[in-house]
Design a protein around this motif. Structure first.
Motif, PDB file in Angstrom:
ATOM      1  N   ASP A  55       8.776  14.063   2.888  1.00  0.00           N
ATOM      2  CA  ASP A  55       9.664  14.245   4.240  1.00  0.00           C
ATOM      3  C   ASP A  55      11.200  13.541   4.041  1.00  0.00           C
ATOM      4  O   ASP A  55      11.942  14.012   4.921  1.00  0.00           O
ATOM      5  CB  ASP A  55       8.959  13.575   5.588  1.00  0.00           C
ATOM      6  CG  ASP A  55       8.633  12.006   5.388  1.00  0.00           C
ATOM      7  OD1 ASP A  55       9.046  11.474   4.104  1.00  0.00           O
ATOM      8  OD2 ASP A  55       8.247  11.235   6.185  1.00  0.00           O
ATOM      9  N   ARG A  56      11.297  12.897   2.927  1.00  0.00           N
ATOM     10  CA  ARG A  56      12.587  12.294   2.666  1.00  0.00           C
ATOM     11  C   ARG A  56      13.353  13.312   1.391  1.00  0.00           C
ATOM     12  O   ARG A  56      14.457  12.812   1.306  1.00  0.00           O
ATOM     13  CB  ARG A  56      12.608  10.815   2.450  1.00  0.00           C
ATOM     14  CG  ARG A  56      12.175   9.936   3.421  1.00  0.00           C
ATOM     15  CD  ARG A  56      12.382   8.303   3.131  1.00  0.00           C
ATOM     16  NE  ARG A  56      11.799   7.801   4.119  1.00  0.00           N
ATOM     17  CZ  ARG A  56      11.992   7.412   5.141  1.00  0.00           C
ATOM     18  NH1 ARG A  56      13.350   7.587   5.715  1.00  0.00           N
ATOM     19  NH2 ARG A  56      11.392   6.593   5.954  1.00  0.00           N
ATOM     20  N   GLY A  57      12.600  14.139   1.289  1.00  0.00           N
ATOM     21  CA  GLY A  57      13.033  15.227   0.319  1.00  0.00           C
ATOM     22  C   GLY A  57      12.862  14.693  -1.237  1.00  0.00           C
ATOM     23  O   GLY A  57      13.354  15.533  -2.068  1.00  0.00           O
ATOM     24  N   GLN A 131      16.718  24.459  -5.162  1.00  0.00           N
ATOM     25  CA  GLN A 131      16.378  23.137  -5.190  1.00  0.00           C
ATOM     26  C   GLN A 131      15.398  22.675  -6.176  1.00  0.00           C
ATOM     27  O   GLN A 131      15.640  21.552  -6.836  1.00  0.00           O
ATOM     28  CB  GLN A 131      15.786  22.732  -3.834  1.00  0.00           C
ATOM     29  CG  GLN A 131      17.123  22.798  -2.708  1.00  0.00           C
ATOM     30  CD  GLN A 131      18.208  21.850  -3.127  1.00  0.00           C
ATOM     31  OE1 GLN A 131      19.256  22.253  -3.410  1.00  0.00           O
ATOM     32  NE2 GLN A 131      17.914  20.647  -3.043  1.00  0.00           N
ATOM     33  N   SER A 144      17.137  19.043  -0.200  1.00  0.00           N
ATOM     34  CA  SER A 144      17.993  19.026   0.836  1.00  0.00           C
ATOM     35  C   SER A 144      17.074  19.021   2.258  1.00  0.00           C
ATOM     36  O   SER A 144      16.948  20.398   2.898  1.00  0.00           O
ATOM     37  CB  SER A 144      19.194  19.618   0.987  1.00  0.00           C
ATOM     38  OG  SER A 144      20.090  19.815   2.170  1.00  0.00           O
ATOM     39  N   VAL A 145      16.764  18.047   2.763  1.00  0.00           N
ATOM     40  CA  VAL A 145      15.834  18.078   3.970  1.00  0.00           C
ATOM     41  C   VAL A 145      16.583  18.692   5.186  1.00  0.00           C
ATOM     42  O   VAL A 145      16.188  19.591   6.169  1.00  0.00           O
ATOM     43  CB  VAL A 145      15.369  16.791   4.564  1.00  0.00           C
ATOM     44  CG1 VAL A 145      14.504  16.758   5.769  1.00  0.00           C
ATOM     45  CG2 VAL A 145      14.330  16.292   3.405  1.00  0.00           C
ATOM     46  N   GLU A 146      17.959  18.285   5.259  1.00  0.00           N
ATOM     47  CA  GLU A 146      19.014  18.659   6.292  1.00  0.00           C
ATOM     48  C   GLU A 146      19.094  20.252   6.315  1.00  0.00           C
ATOM     49  O   GLU A 146      19.198  20.865   7.375  1.00  0.00           O
ATOM     50  CB  GLU A 146      20.443  18.210   6.136  1.00  0.00           C
ATOM     51  CG  GLU A 146      20.328  16.632   6.062  1.00  0.00           C
ATOM     52  CD  GLU A 146      19.902  15.994   4.860  1.00  0.00           C
ATOM     53  OE1 GLU A 146      19.638  14.713   4.765  1.00  0.00           O
ATOM     54  OE2 GLU A 146      19.646  16.583   3.736  1.00  0.00           O
ATOM     55  N   PHE A 147      19.120  20.811   5.192  1.00  0.00           N
ATOM     56  CA  PHE A 147      19.031  22.273   4.917  1.00  0.00           C
ATOM     57  C   PHE A 147      17.942  22.942   5.426  1.00  0.00           C
ATOM     58  O   PHE A 147      18.108  24.057   6.254  1.00  0.00           O
ATOM     59  CB  PHE A 147      19.448  22.724   3.636  1.00  0.00           C
ATOM     60  CG  PHE A 147      19.569  24.241   3.518  1.00  0.00           C
ATOM     61  CD1 PHE A 147      20.850  24.730   3.750  1.00  0.00           C
ATOM     62  CD2 PHE A 147      18.762  24.884   2.989  1.00  0.00           C
ATOM     63  CE1 PHE A 147      21.195  26.101   3.550  1.00  0.00           C
ATOM     64  CE2 PHE A 147      18.970  26.554   2.829  1.00  0.00           C
ATOM     65  CZ  PHE A 147      20.141  26.965   3.452  1.00  0.00           C
ATOM     66  N   LEU A 149      15.965  21.816   7.807  1.00  0.00           N
ATOM     67  CA  LEU A 149      16.264  21.640   9.131  1.00  0.00           C
ATOM     68  C   LEU A 149      17.224  22.800  10.012  1.00  0.00           C
ATOM     69  O   LEU A 149      16.594  23.122  10.863  1.00  0.00           O
ATOM     70  CB  LEU A 149      16.453  20.115   9.532  1.00  0.00           C
ATOM     71  CG  LEU A 149      15.140  19.194   9.285  1.00  0.00           C
ATOM     72  CD1 LEU A 149      15.824  17.895   9.679  1.00  0.00           C
ATOM     73  CD2 LEU A 149      13.893  19.523  10.188  1.00  0.00           C
ATOM     74  N   GLY A 150      18.119  23.076   9.128  1.00  0.00           N
ATOM     75  CA  GLY A 150      18.822  23.869   9.653  1.00  0.00           C
ATOM     76  C   GLY A 150      18.282  25.281   9.765  1.00  0.00           C
ATOM     77  O   GLY A 150      18.510  26.213  10.659  1.00  0.00           O
TER      78      GLY A 150
END
Length: 170
Positions: A55-57, A131, A144-147, A149-150
């Protein structure tokens, strides 16, 4: 028309708009890009590559480098299945009752939803391949967890826009 079952709905021949043709091509390009990335980096990939990220990538499972082919294979299967299914919009489940008056519009919306989701999923899987390569080569420390989520926001947003359009076109 009294029922809403797929057998009682009109069967209408629909073409693809130029926008949907472009989105279809973009989905195919995503698969091709994933394959080309793998081919380009195959010789320098280590024997073990990350196959799962927490979960933290951070990579928390590793596998043989041949497993990198799973993502483009899944993308190709999704592409083929959704392409085939999208030819039969009268069989889809819709959030509104299908009538002879709204069938064409609802079918176009339903097919459009599948085309957009197909492209978004294919690009997501291509990004996963990218990735995996970056982390395997040490050019990135984490996924990239942010990506992701996006992309998930984009996918749910696509479904939300579809639902709004479907309800307003009932």
């Amino acid at each position: 028309m009294t029922g809403n079952g797929p057998n009682q709905r009109p069967v209408i021949s629909l073409g693809l708009s130029p926008v949907l043709v472009t989105v279809e091509l973009l989905a195919a390009i995503a698969i091709l890009l994933a394959v080309l990335l793998i081919v380009q980096f195959w010789a320098v990939l280590p024997d073990r590559i990350p196959i799962h990220f927490g979960d933290r990538g951070l990579a928390d499972a590793w596998g043989d480098k041949v497993t990198i082919w799973i993502m483009p294979a899944v993308a190709a299967i999704i592409f083929a299945v959704l392409t085939a299914v999208s030819r039969y919009p009268h069989t889809f489940n819709y959030p509104v009752r299908i009538t002879s008056e709204n069938a064409r519009r609802q079918y176009l919306l339903g097919r459009g939803l599948l085309v957009w989701l197909k492209a978004e999923i294919c690009w997501l899987l291509a990004f996963v391949v990218r990735q995996q390569i970056l982390v395997a080569l040490g050019n990135a420390q984490r996924f990239s967890v942010e990506f992701i989520l996006g992309i998930l926001v984009l996918i749910f947003g696509t479904v939300g826009v579809y639902l709004l359009k479907a309800y307003s076109a009932r």
